[in-house]
Design an enzyme around this catalytic site. Structure first.
Site, PDB file in Angstrom:
ATOM      1  N   HIS A 149       2.160  -0.742   1.391  1.00 39.73           N
ATOM      2  CA  HIS A 149       2.590  -2.000   0.785  1.00 39.73           C
ATOM      3  C   HIS A 149       2.616  -1.810  -0.724  1.00 39.73           C
ATOM      4  O   HIS A 149       1.599  -1.448  -1.328  1.00 39.73           O
ATOM      5  CB  HIS A 149       1.639  -3.145   1.170  1.00 39.73           C
ATOM      6  CG  HIS A 149       1.817  -3.594   2.586  1.00 39.73           C
ATOM      7  ND1 HIS A 149       0.773  -3.987   3.392  1.00 39.73           N
ATOM      8  CD2 HIS A 149       2.931  -3.719   3.348  1.00 39.73           C
ATOM      9  CE1 HIS A 149       1.228  -4.331   4.586  1.00 39.73           C
ATOM     10  NE2 HIS A 149       2.542  -4.172   4.584  1.00 39.73           N
ATOM     11  N   GLU A 162      -0.008  -3.115  -3.542  1.00 38.99           N
ATOM     12  CA  GLU A 162      -1.447  -2.871  -3.367  1.00 38.99           C
ATOM     13  C   GLU A 162      -1.872  -1.636  -4.144  1.00 38.99           C
ATOM     14  O   GLU A 162      -2.246  -0.602  -3.575  1.00 38.99           O
ATOM     15  CB  GLU A 162      -1.764  -2.798  -1.869  1.00 38.99           C
ATOM     16  CG  GLU A 162      -1.377  -4.121  -1.190  1.00 38.99           C
ATOM     17  CD  GLU A 162      -1.402  -4.113   0.331  1.00 38.99           C
ATOM     18  OE1 GLU A 162      -1.875  -3.140   0.933  1.00 38.99           O
ATOM     19  OE2 GLU A 162      -0.928  -5.111   0.928  1.00 38.99           O
ATOM     20  N   ARG A 205       6.148  -6.346  -1.705  1.00 35.37           N
ATOM     21  CA  ARG A 205       5.313  -5.779  -0.647  1.00 35.37           C
ATOM     22  C   ARG A 205       6.069  -4.797   0.245  1.00 35.37           C
ATOM     23  O   ARG A 205       5.518  -3.788   0.690  1.00 35.37           O
ATOM     24  CB  ARG A 205       4.775  -6.942   0.188  1.00 35.37           C
ATOM     25  CG  ARG A 205       4.122  -6.599   1.513  1.00 35.37           C
ATOM     26  CD  ARG A 205       3.740  -7.893   2.208  1.00 35.37           C
ATOM     27  NE  ARG A 205       3.432  -7.757   3.616  1.00 35.37           N
ATOM     28  CZ  ARG A 205       2.191  -7.545   4.100  1.00 35.37           C
ATOM     29  NH1 ARG A 205       1.179  -7.420   3.292  1.00 35.37           N
ATOM     30  NH2 ARG A 205       1.998  -7.452   5.403  1.00 35.37           N
ATOM     31  N   HIS A 242      -5.118  -0.141   2.184  1.00 36.35           N
ATOM     32  CA  HIS A 242      -4.456  -1.340   1.675  1.00 36.35           C
ATOM     33  C   HIS A 242      -5.386  -2.084   0.717  1.00 36.35           C
ATOM     34  O   HIS A 242      -6.556  -1.771   0.587  1.00 36.35           O
ATOM     35  CB  HIS A 242      -4.169  -2.314   2.828  1.00 36.35           C
ATOM     36  CG  HIS A 242      -3.184  -1.842   3.841  1.00 36.35           C
ATOM     37  ND1 HIS A 242      -2.004  -2.519   4.106  1.00 36.35           N
ATOM     38  CD2 HIS A 242      -3.182  -0.777   4.680  1.00 36.35           C
ATOM     39  CE1 HIS A 242      -1.343  -1.888   5.063  1.00 36.35           C
ATOM     40  NE2 HIS A 242      -2.025  -0.838   5.430  1.00 36.35           N
ATOM     41  N   GLU A 245      -9.020  -2.388   3.890  1.00 37.45           N
ATOM     42  CA  GLU A 245      -8.548  -3.396   2.943  1.00 37.45           C
ATOM     43  C   GLU A 245      -9.570  -3.400   1.810  1.00 37.45           C
ATOM     44  O   GLU A 245     -10.709  -3.820   1.998  1.00 37.45           O
ATOM     45  CB  GLU A 245      -8.460  -4.780   3.605  1.00 37.45           C
ATOM     46  CG  GLU A 245      -7.400  -4.907   4.696  1.00 37.45           C
ATOM     47  CD  GLU A 245      -6.004  -5.165   4.142  1.00 37.45           C
ATOM     48  OE1 GLU A 245      -5.833  -5.195   2.901  1.00 37.45           O
ATOM     49  OE2 GLU A 245      -5.063  -5.305   4.950  1.00 37.45           O
TER      50      GLU A 245
END
Lengths: 397, 267
Positions: A123, A126, A183, A254, A328
């Site tokens: 993405h 990020e 994104r 991410h 994440e």
């Protein structure tokens, strides 16, 4: 003048039978025999260290880098670490750019080793993710000589690290403020719709299009006109798919949310090794939390965040790669994807510890048939890593 | 019994209405029959609790936020779900609160968040109690900023907060927080069980002329919804003063800014 860190000098001289009296911030020495030759060798070493331009030490890992700088860094890592780092272009983006990984591991005469896959920046916005991939490579290379476990793992395994998977998207986010939060990929829209880009993490052949996606090409979770419509997703699918027997672990990085996500993205489909994934994941988030006190949670995506389908993590688990996680990273909403640069180091430090727990478990299970995650073992690993990191990040100018 | 609410700076003391714990039985025939509904325990690390805590966060910011006080949840400790039938779904949550500008732990809060039935399109209803010691007194800084802006010869403005690498000029930080607090009014209204909203970016803000004691600002803000991953563009007109707190006077959503065809946003 740049000094080598003390451990290097000590090790070199220990191997050659000199007695060296080392202090923390410099090296004082007294020699016993062959003083002249020893002194000369030592001087040569120090001069060599003084000229140390190794990229793993001198690159600014605590800043975000545009794509050309990352590509140059990758090139230098290969040049400066023969026999340990190589690279390969394994795909092309929609806008015809190379997708490249670094392969880190001791070259065992071309023998196909077991491997671990890590990709960052699927993405575009990020940014902490590509920063972490670069940090990860740096840490592994710096610890190769100083950390016994890392050394063992680099001997037994290869690590395929892709610092930026969605190159087109990443470059787009660097144009100006209005593009910073892009994104998706940058592919052209389908006929009936007007917005570019597909969410690459909804485009994989894993329950594609079923849940947690949008069919509207203007939305940020647009899954594409069909599975693997995007060349970036196809590149990963082909390379990893051809090696699914060798790849023990698939990690995809991410931001944000401070989560460790396990397969699957569908609320009613469970991985057969859910318990094991959870156990290892819990050890990983404990390790991450212990670095700077930040709360990370582990679980499936539908439990912690939202259901989704077509993710790369799900696809990896589906083709049989036993360990598949989505990291994440920071934060939980204060800055979101625009994590300030002064948080790159702490975010990467804690992420590295989490990745280390998983990687170590996967390695030990494959090579030592060991599946315990002893608290003592982990504490020792943590101590060694902190000590090593303390010593190896000393950069005296 | 009701207890009176005192607000001095950041010291908010007690409840708005009595908190009805799940276990206590209610007398049948009285209006709060809902108290007899079973409360299903929820995993505090799972999304339903997290989303409810986010709503409580927004609520707290609308009441007590300022350019020097911006609140966030630092983890849900306990959560329960109460099915309210036709009324909707009520979440009972306990979470730790943090004041984000100083990274200060504010102790435990407990909240009830009622999401109305989806078809009613009403904003969620929140009741919140926070305990713990509030030593943060921001009245000095607030007064200082307020006077500086009142006495300034030109109107203040700023843009691109934070910038691409997450940097915020220290001068601009209070306006980042102010934007966050004002956004909470919108995010509170727009939240439901399928959203997790945060402010992502301030495109620009401009101070406006006022005749009264309030300072007034126009903000162009981007919100981010974690669940749909969408970026939502809002224009806000807000007022602030140390005494009056933060208020949103006008708000407008710009739906045209969903696609970014080439490199510029179309208005």
């Amino acid at each position: 003048m740049k000094w080598c860190h003390v451990r290097d000098v000590l090790d070199f001289n220990r191997h050659r039978g000199f007695f060296i009296d080392g202090a923390g911030d410099g090296v004082k020495f007294s020699m016993f025999s062959s003083a002249g030759r020893a002194l000369l060798l030592l001087l040569l070493l120090l001069l060599d260290c003084a000229a140390d331009r190794s990229t793993e030490r001198n690159y600014e890992y605590t800043k975000y880098h545009p794509m050309p700088e990352i590509s140059a860094w990758m090139q230098q890592m290969v040049e400066e670490n023969p026999g340990l780092v190589s690279s390969e272009v394994y795909g092309t983006t929609y806008e015809r750019r190379d997708i490249m990984f670094l392969k880190i591991g001791v070259d065992q005469d071309g023998v196909q080793k077991k491997a671990i896959w890590m990709d960052c920046g699927i993405h575009a916005r990020e940014w902490i993710a590509p920063a972490f991939c670069q940090w990860f490579v740096k840490e592994m290379l710096l610890r190769y000589k100083t950390d016994k476990k890392v050394g063992e793992m680099l001997n037994n395994l290869d690590f395929y690290v892709t610092p930026v998977l969605n190159v087109d998207g990443y470059m787009y986010t660097w144009i100006n403020e209005s593009t910073r939060l892009w994104r998706k990929s940058r592919s052209s829209p389908p006929e009936s719709c007007s917005c570019p880009g597909v969410d690459l993490n909804r485009n994989f052949y894993a329950n594609w299009g079923m849940i947690g996606v949008s069919r509207n090409c203007c939305d940020n979770t647009y899954c594409g006109a069909k599975a693997l419509s995007e060349p970036e997703a196809r590149a990963v699918t082909e390379f990893v798919g051809n090696r699914s027997g060798e790849i023990l672990c698939y990690l995809t990085i991410h931001s944000a949310g401070q989560l460790l996500l396990m397969p699957y993205g569908h609320p009613q489909i469970w991985a057969p090794n859910y318990d094991e994934l959870m156990r290892v994941g819990q050890a990983a988030v404990r390790a991450m939390g212990s670095v700077h006190g930040m709360e990370y949670r582990v679980g499936t995506s539908p439990d912690l965040l939202y259901p989704n389908s077509g993710s790369s993590r799900d696809w990896a688990r589906l083709i049989g790669i036993p360990f598949s996680y989505t990291f994440e990273l920071r934060d939980k909403g204060q800055f979101g994807h625009k994590l300030p640069e002064d948080q790159i180091q702490p975010a990467c430090e804690e992420a590295f510890e989490g990745a280390r727990v998983i990687i170590t478990y996967v390695h030990d299970k494959a090579f030592h048939n060991r599946t315990d995650i002893g608290a003592a073992g982990m504490a020792a690993a943590l101590w060694t890593s902190m000590l090593a990191s303390c010593l190896t990040t000393m950069l005296l100018v | 019994a009701h207890t009176v609410l005192y607000i001095t700076g950041l010291q908010f003391v007690l409840k708005l209405t009595p908190h009805t714990p799940a276990a206590s039985p209610s007398v049948p025939g009285q209006e709060d029959i809902q108290a007899a509904m079973p409360v299903e325990e929820l995993d505090p690390s799972h999304y339903p609790a997290t989303r409810a805590a986010k709503v409580a966060e927004h609520f707290i910011n609308t009441r007590y936020g300022s350019p020097f006080a911006w609140f966030g949840s630092s983890g849900v400790k306990k959560a329960g779900l109460e099915d309210m039938g036709v009324l909707g779904t009520k979440y009972h949550i306990e979470f730790t609160l943090k004041e984000m500008t100083r990274n200060q732990d504010m102790g435990l809060c407990s909240a009830e968040v009622l999401f109305h039935r989806a078809d009613e399109r009403k904003p969620p209803q929140v009741q919140c109690t926070c305990s713990g010691a509030f030593q943060v007194n921001t009245s000095a800084e607030e007064e200082d900023l307020y006077q500086r802006l009142r006495n300034a010869t030109s109107l203040l403005s700023g843009s691109d907060i934070p910038n691409s690498v997450g940097h915020i000029d220290p001068e601009m930080a209070p306006f980042w927080h102010l934007g966050g607090v004002a956004s909470s009014f919108i995010m509170l209204r727009e939240s439901n069980e399928s959203t997790l909203l945060n402010m992502a970016h301030i495109d620009n803000f401009t101070q406006m002329e006022t005749k009264d004691a309030q300072l007034m600002f126009q903000y162009d803000i981007l919100l981010h919804d974690m669940v749909s991953q969408e970026i939502l563009k809002w224009k806000l007109l807000l007022s602030w003063s140390p005494d009056g707190g933060v208020k949103v006077l006008e708000a407008e959503w710009d739906p045209k800014c969903q696609a970014i065809p080439t490199s510029s946003i179309l208005y």
